[in-house]
Design an enzyme around this catalytic site. Sequence first.
Site, PDB file in Angstrom:
ATOM      1  N   HIS A   1      45.855  75.517  31.633  1.00  0.00           N
ATOM      2  CA  HIS A   1      46.289  74.607  30.574  1.00  0.00           C
ATOM      3  C   HIS A   1      47.749  74.920  30.228  1.00  0.00           C
ATOM      4  O   HIS A   1      48.106  76.092  30.068  1.00  0.00           O
ATOM      5  CB  HIS A   1      45.394  74.782  29.339  1.00  0.00           C
ATOM      6  CG  HIS A   1      45.758  73.851  28.241  1.00  0.00           C
ATOM      7  ND1 HIS A   1      45.478  72.501  28.282  1.00  0.00           N
ATOM      8  CD2 HIS A   1      46.440  74.068  27.083  1.00  0.00           C
ATOM      9  CE1 HIS A   1      45.956  71.929  27.194  1.00  0.00           C
ATOM     10  NE2 HIS A   1      46.537  72.855  26.451  1.00  0.00           N
TER      11      HIS A   1
ATOM     12  N   ASN B   1      40.249  76.967  34.727  1.00  0.00           N
ATOM     13  CA  ASN B   1      41.169  75.869  34.459  1.00  0.00           C
ATOM     14  C   ASN B   1      42.519  76.459  34.069  1.00  0.00           C
ATOM     15  O   ASN B   1      42.589  77.592  33.590  1.00  0.00           O
ATOM     16  CB  ASN B   1      40.630  75.009  33.308  1.00  0.00           C
ATOM     17  CG  ASN B   1      41.538  73.836  33.003  1.00  0.00           C
ATOM     18  OD1 ASN B   1      42.034  73.157  33.916  1.00  0.00           O
ATOM     19  ND2 ASN B   1      41.797  73.581  31.730  1.00  0.00           N
TER      20      ASN B   1
ATOM     21  N   LYS C   1      27.311  60.585  33.381  1.00  0.00           N
ATOM     22  CA  LYS C   1      28.205  61.743  33.522  1.00  0.00           C
ATOM     23  C   LYS C   1      27.443  62.900  34.170  1.00  0.00           C
ATOM     24  O   LYS C   1      27.966  63.583  35.052  1.00  0.00           O
ATOM     25  CB  LYS C   1      28.723  62.140  32.128  1.00  0.00           C
ATOM     26  CG  LYS C   1      29.694  63.294  32.149  1.00  0.00           C
ATOM     27  CD  LYS C   1      30.345  63.524  30.788  1.00  0.00           C
ATOM     28  CE  LYS C   1      31.107  64.851  30.800  1.00  0.00           C
ATOM     29  NZ  LYS C   1      31.780  65.179  29.561  1.00  0.00           N
TER      30      LYS C   1
ATOM     31  N   MET D   1      41.580  65.834  35.272  1.00  0.00           N
ATOM     32  CA  MET D   1      41.802  65.282  33.934  1.00  0.00           C
ATOM     33  C   MET D   1      40.518  64.820  33.242  1.00  0.00           C
ATOM     34  O   MET D   1      40.480  63.751  32.643  1.00  0.00           O
ATOM     35  CB  MET D   1      42.800  64.118  34.011  1.00  0.00           C
ATOM     36  CG  MET D   1      44.143  64.503  34.635  1.00  0.00           C
ATOM     37  SD  MET D   1      44.900  65.924  33.839  1.00  0.00           S
ATOM     38  CE  MET D   1      45.498  65.143  32.356  1.00  0.00           C
ATOM     39  N   ARG D   2      39.479  65.658  33.329  1.00  0.00           N
ATOM     40  CA  ARG D   2      38.212  65.289  32.690  1.00  0.00           C
ATOM     41  C   ARG D   2      37.570  66.525  32.090  1.00  0.00           C
ATOM     42  O   ARG D   2      37.808  67.638  32.566  1.00  0.00           O
ATOM     43  CB  ARG D   2      37.235  64.719  33.729  1.00  0.00           C
ATOM     44  CG  ARG D   2      37.695  63.414  34.259  1.00  0.00           C
ATOM     45  CD  ARG D   2      36.778  62.862  35.325  1.00  0.00           C
ATOM     46  NE  ARG D   2      37.400  61.664  35.816  1.00  0.00           N
ATOM     47  CZ  ARG D   2      37.328  60.479  35.214  1.00  0.00           C
ATOM     48  NH1 ARG D   2      36.584  60.325  34.135  1.00  0.00           N
ATOM     49  NH2 ARG D   2      37.975  59.445  35.692  1.00  0.00           N
TER      50      ARG D   2
ATOM     51  N   GLY E   1      48.865  67.825  42.148  1.00  0.00           N
ATOM     52  CA  GLY E   1      48.315  68.995  42.845  1.00  0.00           C
ATOM     53  C   GLY E   1      49.307  70.103  43.128  1.00  0.00           C
ATOM     54  O   GLY E   1      49.154  70.839  44.107  1.00  0.00           O
ATOM     55  N   SER E   2      50.314  70.293  42.254  1.00  0.00           N
ATOM     56  CA  SER E   2      51.258  71.379  42.528  1.00  0.00           C
ATOM     57  C   SER E   2      50.598  72.747  42.332  1.00  0.00           C
ATOM     58  O   SER E   2      50.960  73.712  43.015  1.00  0.00           O
ATOM     59  CB  SER E   2      52.527  71.251  41.680  1.00  0.00           C
ATOM     60  OG  SER E   2      52.270  71.562  40.335  1.00  0.00           O
ATOM     61  N   ASN E   3      49.627  72.843  41.436  1.00  0.00           N
ATOM     62  CA  ASN E   3      48.897  74.114  41.311  1.00  0.00           C
ATOM     63  C   ASN E   3      48.035  74.373  42.542  1.00  0.00           C
ATOM     64  O   ASN E   3      47.957  75.510  43.028  1.00  0.00           O
ATOM     65  CB  ASN E   3      48.055  74.118  40.034  1.00  0.00           C
ATOM     66  CG  ASN E   3      48.885  74.512  38.820  1.00  0.00           C
ATOM     67  OD1 ASN E   3      49.261  75.661  38.645  1.00  0.00           O
ATOM     68  ND2 ASN E   3      49.215  73.529  37.993  1.00  0.00           N
TER      69      ASN E   3
HETATM   70  C1  GRF Z   1      49.404  71.166  34.898  1.00  0.00           C
HETATM   71  O1  GRF Z   1      50.394  71.101  33.907  1.00  0.00           O
HETATM   72  C2  GRF Z   1      48.197  71.875  34.382  1.00  0.00           C
HETATM   73  O2  GRF Z   1      48.499  72.880  33.464  1.00  0.00           O
HETATM   74  C3  GRF Z   1      47.407  70.777  33.714  1.00  0.00           C
HETATM   75  O3  GRF Z   1      47.629  69.641  34.505  1.00  0.00           O
HETATM   76  C4  GRF Z   1      48.848  69.771  35.219  1.00  0.00           C
HETATM   77  C5  GRF Z   1      48.514  69.642  36.669  1.00  0.00           C
HETATM   78  O4  GRF Z   1      49.653  69.646  37.473  1.00  0.00           O
HETATM   79  N1  GRF Z   1      46.013  71.134  33.589  1.00  0.00           N
HETATM   80  P1  GRF Z   1      49.482  69.689  39.047  1.00  0.00           P
HETATM   81  O5  GRF Z   1      48.628  68.488  39.435  1.00  0.00           O
HETATM   82  O6  GRF Z   1      48.841  70.985  39.420  1.00  0.00           O
HETATM   83  O7  GRF Z   1      50.878  69.567  39.590  1.00  0.00           O
END
Ligand code: GRF
Length: 205
Positions: free
Chosen positions: A114, A112, A70, A95-96, A17-19
């Site tokens: 990426h 999202n 789903k 991650m889905r 969850g760093s984002n």
């Molecule tokens: C990031 O590299 C993002 O681009 C990808 O998954 C990773 C998530 O990292 N979709 P975080 O959980 O936000 O640290």
Amino acid sequence: MKCIKPLQLGVLASGRGSNFQSILNEIQKGNLPASVRVLITDNPDAYAIERAKKNDIEFLIFKPKDFKSKDEYYRKIADELKSREVELVILAGFMRIVGKPLIDAFPFKIMNIHPALLPSFPGLHAQKQAVDYGVKISGCTVHFVDEGMDTGPIIIQAAVPVYHDDTEETLSQRILEQEHKIYPEAIKLFSEGRLEVKGRIVNIK
Ligand code: GRF
């Protein structure tokens, strides 16, 4: 003084969850007129949950295996987000591949991030794919989510160099620094009503 209601966000995350944290930081600094209404995760061990707790944000854990299908899983997530009046859904390391009921409930309102310059290197381990391929430039992409894997209209991208001695880890770190900048920027553009989607082109007004 004009009081603008902050954009209500719902965040979906599966891991560290760093984002998610970078978005919270920008909100707290007053740079992003938004508020995270709820965190939804598919992983009870996600560190993103700790971040939600520290910031007094409600979190919900839904595991796909507890649902019949789903579609039912994503219908439930869509219902929870709607009932909290979420306006924009943020996938932050979720991650889905998102199911149709959620996409239909939030058309062009799911983003999202990426860790590659799409359409290069979609899917898992994008940074390793870039290192293994030998590209000299990679980066990250914020895009709207459609039913494909990393195929939706591109909002913003940032580029970073790839060095000859890079590993998946060193490149990931360089890309992550950019992720933490462009994701809040994209959300800000949305909150200002400046993203116009025409087909697969996103114009920034
Ligand atoms: C990031 O590299 C993002 O681009 C990808 O998954 C990773 C998530 O990292 N979709 P975080 O959980 O936000 O640290």
